[in-house]
Design a protein around this motif. Sequence first.
Motif, mmCIF file in Angstrom:
data_model
loop_
_atom_site.group_PDB
_atom_site.id
_atom_site.type_symbol
_atom_site.label_atom_id
_atom_site.label_comp_id
_atom_site.label_asym_id
_atom_site.label_seq_id
_atom_site.Cartn_x
_atom_site.Cartn_y
_atom_site.Cartn_z
ATOM 1 N N HIS A 32 -17.654 -106.215 -35.337
ATOM 2 C CA HIS A 32 -18.981 -106.468 -35.897
ATOM 3 C C HIS A 32 -18.943 -107.661 -36.855
ATOM 4 C CE1 HIS A 32 -23.113 -105.677 -36.822
ATOM 5 N NE2 HIS A 32 -22.850 -105.577 -38.103
ATOM 6 N N LEU B 42 -21.149 -111.054 -36.468
ATOM 7 C CA LEU B 42 -21.971 -111.598 -37.546
ATOM 8 C C LEU B 42 -21.589 -113.047 -37.843
ATOM 9 C CD1 LEU B 42 -22.099 -108.580 -40.048
ATOM 10 C CD2 LEU B 42 -23.987 -109.457 -38.648
ATOM 11 N N ARG C 114 -24.318 -115.135 -39.735
ATOM 12 C CA ARG C 114 -24.851 -114.180 -40.701
ATOM 13 C C ARG C 114 -23.781 -113.570 -41.594
ATOM 14 N NH1 ARG C 114 -27.562 -110.131 -37.084
ATOM 15 N NH2 ARG C 114 -27.914 -109.079 -39.057
#
Length: 77
Positions: A30, A34, A39
């Motif tokens: 994850h 990102l 992000r």
Amino acid sequence: MANSTALPTNERRIIRLPEVERRTGFKRSHLYNLMKAGRFPQAIKLGLRAVGWDSGAVDQWIDERLEQDRDTPPSVA
């Protein structure tokens, strides 16, 4: 007598993946998703097979998420 080798909690340093996972609650895949989406702070290449993250950038990312959560009104179900 205080231990002079202890790091202050706000000292900026390079942290490795297990520490990033612990701080964010996210797992490797994850975090990399990102990063790919722009992000999450990018990893810093430390060697041929080693990366780390700027602890200050990770802390700032966490602070921004907390601020967004405070500013978002609760949804009505």
